[in-house]
Enzyme design. Sequence first.
Site, PDB file in Angstrom:
ATOM      1  N   CYS A 144       5.485   4.439   3.783  1.00  0.00           N
ATOM      2  CA  CYS A 144       5.773   3.353   2.836  1.00  0.00           C
ATOM      3  C   CYS A 144       5.416   3.774   1.414  1.00  0.00           C
ATOM      4  CB  CYS A 144       5.011   2.099   3.241  1.00  0.00           C
ATOM      5  SG  CYS A 144       5.309   0.710   2.125  1.00  0.00           S
ATOM      6  N   CYS A 196       3.890   0.986  -0.717  1.00  0.00           N
ATOM      7  CA  CYS A 196       2.472   0.718  -0.411  1.00  0.00           C
ATOM      8  C   CYS A 196       1.574   1.816  -0.970  1.00  0.00           C
ATOM      9  CB  CYS A 196       2.224   0.663   1.100  1.00  0.00           C
ATOM     10  SG  CYS A 196       3.471  -0.159   2.060  1.00  0.00           S
ATOM     11  N   ASP A 197       1.947   3.064  -0.779  1.00  0.00           N
ATOM     12  CA  ASP A 197       1.004   4.165  -1.007  1.00  0.00           C
ATOM     13  C   ASP A 197       1.364   5.101  -2.167  1.00  0.00           C
ATOM     14  OD1 ASP A 197      -0.430   3.255   1.180  1.00  0.00           O
ATOM     15  OD2 ASP A 197       0.706   4.476   2.594  1.00  0.00           O
TER      16      ASP A 197
END
Length: 320
Positions: free
Chosen positions: A141, A144-145
């Site tokens: 992701c 997300c990261d």
Amino acid sequence: MSDTVERIKCLIIGSGPAGYTAAIYAARADMKPVVYTGMEPGGQLTTTTEVDNFPGYPEGIDGPTMMVQLQQQAERFGTEVRIGMVTEVDFSDEEGGIHKIVVDGNKHIEAETVIISTGASAKYLGLESEQRLRGGGVSACAVCDGFFYKGQDVAIVGGGDTAAEEATYLSKICNKVTMLVRKDHMRASKAMQHRVTAASNIDLRYNTEIDEVLGEQVVEGLRMVNNQTGAKEEIEITGLFIAIGHKPNTDIFKGQLDMDDTGYVLTEGKTTKTNKPGVFASGDVQDKDYRQAVTAAGTGCMAALDAERYLSEVESAVEA
Ligand code: NDP
């Protein structure tokens, strides 16, 4: 086989942000929800580290803590959270009908409403080095990261819309993005491909696959292989993003619920209604486009509201 059949007003299958948000709303509406957690209590967020994009957490929060807090919030209003895996379903076609559910192969439940929040799982390549370094620089992701790799060199695998979108997203944060596409063309839409080729810091490699992810504790590099020539090349990177698609967790609902050709549950218009009366779907199991914790939570809320309205309509019909 257990002979006892339990009657539940609102059964929620899955314990990610969608399931717990549905539970918070359903519990507050006095629907006495029961959540079955599935194999991965807390869902996909428990596999991420810091969550920085969920509104209301100015300092960020780690995924597992956030899920424990969501569970506690749901329990505060009377939700019962049970560890268990739904193994079989038999949904009624009737308005006001009872849905039959089997948990862990032997516990039988009759549910008046069911909210499906079983999520989707990111697909991985299956390489030993990739699996070992999940959480150590291998992520599925970018949204997300990606932030953790600000100014660094990263790589991404995949040639679909997700990979193109995530490569473009990463190109704005990272120093350099090497994009590995296994064919000689991308599957992504032309518009998305154009964004990739327009970014000066995306190094697009066709006919290229991963031979091995390098690094012991954290990602330090990548050995790539050209699948036409067999030529291998090593590059230094700190982050590797896998964007080769997701699989919705819908196998047990096949033949019962309408799905698209990739297995995502279809819902009616702007609602969370499935084709079976009293069965609702929320979160990633019905959303292949956004897939964010906050959007999952939003549809979890909608599912509980839809279930509450459905029960009221059924009760009114019975009284009439
Ligand atoms: P897709 O299934 O569309 O694409 C997966 C990609 O990964 C393909 O390029 C595929 O290659 C590649 N791949 C699969 N397995 C491997 C492997 N083992 N090794 C290397 N590469 C591999 O998944 P997406 O997640 O990209 O998209 C899913 C759906 O969501 C699509 O319908 C997409 O259009 C949609 N979507 C739409 C967005 C938007 O409109 N903004 C954003 C994101 C997704 P190959 O082509 O060779 O099979």
